[in-house]
Design an enzyme around this catalytic site. Structure first.
Site, short mmCIF file in Angstrom:
data_model
loop_
_atom_site.label_atom_id
_atom_site.label_comp_id
_atom_site.label_asym_id
_atom_site.label_seq_id
_atom_site.Cartn_x
_atom_site.Cartn_y
_atom_site.Cartn_z
N ARG A 1 0.82 -1.21 0.00
CA ARG A 1 0.00 0.00 0.00
C ARG A 1 0.86 1.26 0.00
NH1 ARG A 1 -1.99 0.39 4.45
NH2 ARG A 1 -1.45 -1.63 5.35
N LYS B 1 -8.37 -2.26 1.63
CA LYS B 1 -8.15 -1.42 2.79
C LYS B 1 -8.85 -0.06 2.65
CE LYS B 1 -6.00 -3.56 6.14
NZ LYS B 1 -5.67 -4.93 5.84
N SER C 1 0.28 -5.24 10.51
CA SER C 1 0.63 -6.13 9.40
C SER C 1 1.81 -7.04 9.76
CB SER C 1 0.99 -5.26 8.19
OG SER C 1 1.15 -6.06 7.08
N LYS D 1 -2.26 -12.13 12.57
CA LYS D 1 -3.72 -12.22 12.58
C LYS D 1 -4.22 -13.38 11.71
CE LYS D 1 -4.36 -8.04 11.07
NZ LYS D 1 -2.94 -7.65 11.04
N ARG E 1 1.48 -12.39 -1.50
CA ARG E 1 0.18 -12.58 -0.86
C ARG E 1 -0.70 -13.56 -1.61
NH1 ARG E 1 -1.40 -9.68 4.06
NH2 ARG E 1 0.17 -8.08 4.29
N1 LIG Z 1 5.49 -17.05 16.39
C1 LIG Z 1 4.82 -16.64 15.33
N2 LIG Z 1 3.54 -16.25 15.43
C2 LIG Z 1 2.85 -15.78 14.36
N3 LIG Z 1 3.37 -15.70 13.11
C3 LIG Z 1 4.65 -16.09 12.94
C4 LIG Z 1 5.42 -16.58 14.03
N4 LIG Z 1 6.64 -16.87 13.57
C5 LIG Z 1 6.64 -16.61 12.25
N5 LIG Z 1 5.45 -16.14 11.85
C6 LIG Z 1 5.12 -15.68 10.47
O1 LIG Z 1 4.75 -14.32 10.52
C7 LIG Z 1 3.81 -14.01 9.52
C8 LIG Z 1 2.55 -13.42 10.11
O2 LIG Z 1 1.78 -12.90 9.05
P1 LIG Z 1 0.20 -12.81 8.96
O3 LIG Z 1 -0.20 -12.95 7.54
O4 LIG Z 1 -0.45 -13.73 9.92
O5 LIG Z 1 0.04 -11.30 9.40
P2 LIG Z 1 -1.26 -10.44 9.59
O6 LIG Z 1 -1.30 -9.97 11.00
O7 LIG Z 1 -2.43 -11.19 9.11
O8 LIG Z 1 -0.94 -9.18 8.64
P3 LIG Z 1 -1.80 -8.35 7.56
O9 LIG Z 1 -2.71 -7.43 8.31
O10 LIG Z 1 -0.78 -7.63 6.79
O11 LIG Z 1 -2.55 -9.34 6.74
C9 LIG Z 1 3.50 -15.31 8.80
O12 LIG Z 1 4.29 -15.36 7.66
C10 LIG Z 1 3.93 -16.37 9.83
O13 LIG Z 1 4.32 -17.57 9.24
O1 LIG Z 2 -3.56 -4.03 3.37
C1 LIG Z 2 -2.64 -4.74 2.98
O2 LIG Z 2 -2.01 -4.54 1.96
C2 LIG Z 2 -2.27 -5.92 3.77
C3 LIG Z 2 -2.84 -5.88 5.10
O3 LIG Z 2 -3.71 -6.65 5.42
C4 LIG Z 2 -2.33 -4.88 6.03
O4 LIG Z 2 -1.36 -4.19 5.69
O5 LIG Z 2 -2.89 -4.77 7.12
CA LIG Z 3 -3.58 -10.98 7.19
MN LIG Z 4 -4.46 -6.31 7.47
#
Ligand SMILES: Nc1ncnc2c1ncn2[C@@H]1O[C@H](COP(=O)(O)OP(=O)(O)OP(=O)(O)O)[C@@H](O)[C@H]1O
Ligand SMILES: O=C([O-])CC(=O)C(=O)O
Ligand SMILES: [Ca+2]
Ligand SMILES: [Mn+2]
Length: 684
Positions: free
Chosen positions: A202, A347, A384, A388, A468
């Site tokens: 973004r 977003k 991010s 989550k 992604r």
């Molecule tokens: N202990 C841990 N707990 C959680 N995630 C971990 C851990 N160790 C490594 N990771 C890695 O960290 C990354 C977490 O990314 P995730 O997609 O869950 O983020 P998100 O909070 O959903 O972000 P976004 O809002 O950008 O989608 C994954 O690639 C996961 O494999």
């Molecule tokens: O919005 C995006 O590109 C990915 C995301 O989920 C974040 O950054 O929270």
């Molecule tokens: Ca996510």
């Molecule tokens: Mn997100």
């Protein structure tokens, strides 16, 4: 030799069987040809005596068929699908070459899209045709009647037709992407690999929000706010630029879909875009209407004009780069110029929900959400990359959603219809459900794959680290459809602490939960550049400052009220480093974090014994099943205790500095909680 098919007459079937069985050997004298003859010329075939029309190879003339030409044959291949692809015959609105005749819903749709795409200065919509331009050869012979009559100032753009690809299916979108969009490929598991172009993430600095009389007082502006202002006039300039660009194309994609699984608070969105990639991404990420819902869709509540392939004009006021993502809450429109990163749409709409939902006393949340077999719901907040998606996708629980939710008086609901998982270093062993969701229909952004086998190398960061996968939520086997649930029992705040000083798990009281919610801390590693070893702290209010519209304390007050009313427990989980900062320590194993999360869900952590940490005042459990006790207390895991203390103090200072902007804001009706929240920060 003549070809055969399975519908041979009996006589020929026998002959075929014999030929297939013994090659050029003479079986019983009914037919024969020599090896030499086979080399030199086509053998002469003699059919059985008595068989009709001897000397003719019957294989191609088997049962009568309903086609006379190749085109007619091809037309048989496609079965008509009702009622989403209506076609009105004769005059009126012209649509694609496939589809049954249903009264006027197709016409209504085209009129509605024409209104969406109308130029505001010329006040006319484009002439629209439904379907792919390549299938338009036929359509061109049909007399067209435009959906709106051009005004006096006819321009060339007013004379051309634009084809509307309305709510295409994933298969149709695959074909469009592969035929027309460079960098689109089918991977070995059936996903659609795409490239998002120059932008692979973004562009928050290029986000603009229209400041008018209403939004001036309602929204959060100024220091720390994500809302950088633009005026209405400039918005219209960019809108016109986007609309003219889209109308200049032979075809545009239109998605009519929903946001929010709570039926009473559902929002209708229309996305107009230039790429099949964008259309499939939103097909996956928004809620997909049923054919009946689509037919009665009506006027959208919010419209996105994604002209991301085309830049904005830097001579335009407020534009500081060639990218601009503009939100106009009054007009209920969003314009995207100069970035094709699909996450902007998802977003951008999330930002809109952060405005619309609080007006209805509904809290919008940047969180994942899942539910246990007993109906216990957990929220996972975090910036991010903190986990989550990873942690809400849990084989033992029902997935409600991975990123955007609403919490109303009735409970929780997912805003979206899909998930958007990071795929860097993805492995089948550690994240089987996400791995298996990467199949036909899934959009895979910016990944690298073997040019022959099309097997994806998830470790490859050549294009970007932010690779992604966007897939419909039902691709996760235990997703909860519809994506709604009762009030949350646990509120889990995730922080990826690359300093390595926050405990892997701590229990928070309400004031601490609010303090950390408003702070929105994480510290990812600065980047992959060589020599960069220092973690960089990020504070993003409500774990999503880039998306909130109102002042953070408004959301915090709502969260406090809801957690209090429902008796929900707050937790802080460090999914980052342990035993030292990035470089010295190591990232906490995902398997341990999962055990910690299990213990929260099961309720066993609620009854554990705790001790309080210095400075941050966090309650750390003495034991968690399946997790080595040495890592629960961060200092124990650090070899250099002095370095630990210095780093802890450094982080505490960063927290304190960040929170200064919020100290003058009251949360809730009484001043008591505000004071408690201020006191819930680090003490040193
Ligand atoms: N202990 C841990 N707990 C959680 N995630 C971990 C851990 N160790 C490594 N990771 C890695 O960290 C990354 C977490 O990314 P995730 O997609 O869950 O983020 P998100 O909070 O959903 O972000 P976004 O809002 O950008 O989608 C994954 O690639 C996961 O494999
Ligand atoms: O919005 C995006 O590109 C990915 C995301 O989920 C974040 O950054 O929270
Ligand atoms: Ca996510
Ligand atoms: Mn997100």
């Amino acid at each position: 030799m003549c070809k055969t098919n399975t519908t041979l007459g009996q006589a020929n079937q026998d002959a075929w069987w014999k030929m297939a069985g013994n090659g050029n050997e003479n079986a019983d004298g009914d037919f024969s040809f020599s090896a030499a003859a086979a080399r030199d010329a086509l053998p002469r075939i003699t059919t059985e005596k008595g068989a009709k029309s001897a000397d003719v190879c019957h294989d191609d003339t088997a049962p009568r068929v309903n086609f006379q030409t190749i085109d007619e044959l091809h037309s048989l291949q496609k079965k008509r699908s009702a009622p989403t692809t209506p076609l009105k015959e004769g005059g009126g609105v012209v649509m694609g070459t496939s589809g049954p005749t249903t009264p006027s819903s197709g016409e209504t749709m085209l009129q509605s899209v024409s209104a969406s795409l109308a130029s505001l200065t010329r006040e006319t919509g484009p002439k629209l045709i439904r379907g792919d331009p390549t299938s338009a050869a036929k359509v061109a012979h049909v007399p067209h009647t435009p959906t709106s009559v051009p005004a006096a100032d006819v321009s060339d753009s007013g004379l051309k037709f634009t084809h509307i690809l309305h709510n295409l299916s994933p298969a149709e979108l695959y074909e469009q992407a592969i035929k027309y969009e460079k960098g689109s490929f089918v991977t070995s598991t059936g996903a659609l690999a795409t490239l998002s172009g120059a932008k692979t993430g973004r562009s928050p600095k290029d986000k603009r929000v229209v400041k008018d009389e209403t939004t001036a007082s309602e929204l959060w502006w100024g220091k720390g706010s994500p809302n950088i202002e633009m005026d209405e006039q400039t918005f219209l300039v960019n809108r016109e630029r986007a609309v003219d660009y889209l109308n200049s194309l032979d075809k545009v994609f239109v998605n009519d879909q929903y946001l929010n699984w709570d039926p009473e608070n559902r929002i209708k969105v229309r996305i107009v875009s230039a790429r099949a990639y964008h259309s499939l991404f939103m097909h996956n990420m928004c809620i997909r209407p049923t054919p009946e819902e689509l037919e009665n869709f009506g006027t959208p509540d919010f419209t996105i004009y994604n002209a991301g392939k085309f830049p904005c004009n830097r001579y335009t006021h407020y534009m500081t780069s060639s990218t601009s993502v503009d939100i106009n809450l009054g007009r209920r429109e969003m314009v995207i110029l100069g970035t094709q990163y699909a996450g902007e749409m998802k977003k951008g709409l999330f930002g809109v929900m952060h405005y619309l939902m609080p007006k209805r006393k509904i809290l919008s949340l940047h969180s994942g959400c899942n539910m246990g077999k007993e109906g216990d719901v957990a929220l996972f907040f975090g910036l991010s990359g903190t986990g989550k998606t990873t942690l809400s996708t849990d084989h033992n629980r029902y997935l409600i959603g991975d990123d955007e939710h609403c919490w109303s008086d009735a409970g929780v609901s997912n805003i979206e219809g899909g998930c958007y998982a990071k795929c860097i270093d993805l492995s089948r062993e550690k994240e089987p459900d996400i791995w298996n969701a990467i199949k036909f229909g899934t959009v895979l952004e910016n990944v690298v794959f073997d040019e022959h086998t099309r097997e994806v190398d998830y470790n490859d960061k050549s294009v970007t680290e932010n690779t992604r996968a966007a897939y419909p939520i039902e691709y996760i086997p235990n997703s909860k459809i519809p994506c709604i649930g009762p009030h949350p029992k646990n509120v889990i705040l995730l922080a990826c602490d690359a300093f390595g000083v926050l405990p892997p798990i701590s229990k928070l009281d309400l004031a601490q939960t609010m303090y950390h919610f408003i702070s929105g801390y994480t510290a990812l590693v600065a980047g992959t550049e060589e020599g960069v070893k220092e973690p960089r702290a990020t504070f993003s209010a409500c774990f999503g400052a880039a998306f909130i519209m109102l002042h953070p304390t408004k959301y915090a007050a709502m969260l406090a009220e809801k957690m209090q009313a429902q008796g929900a427990t707050g937790w802080l989980v460090n999914t980052g480093w342990s035993g030292g900062s990035y470089g010295a320590g190591s990232r906490i194993k995902l398997a341990y974090t999962r055990k910690i999360i299990d213990a929260i869900h099961s309720g066993s952590l609620l009854n554990a014994t705790y001790h309080k940490t210095e400075i941050f005042g966090l309650e750390i459990p003495n034991e968690v099943e399946g997790v080595p006790s040495e890592i629960l207390e961060p200092m124990n895991a650090w070899e250099d205790k002095e370095a630990y203390k210095d780093t802890l103090l450094k982080l505490a200072g960063l927290f304190r500095n960040n929170f200064e902007t919020f100290t003058s804001h009251k949360i809730g009706d009484d001043g008591k909680l505000t004071e408690e929240i201020l006191a819930a920060g680090p003490n040193f």
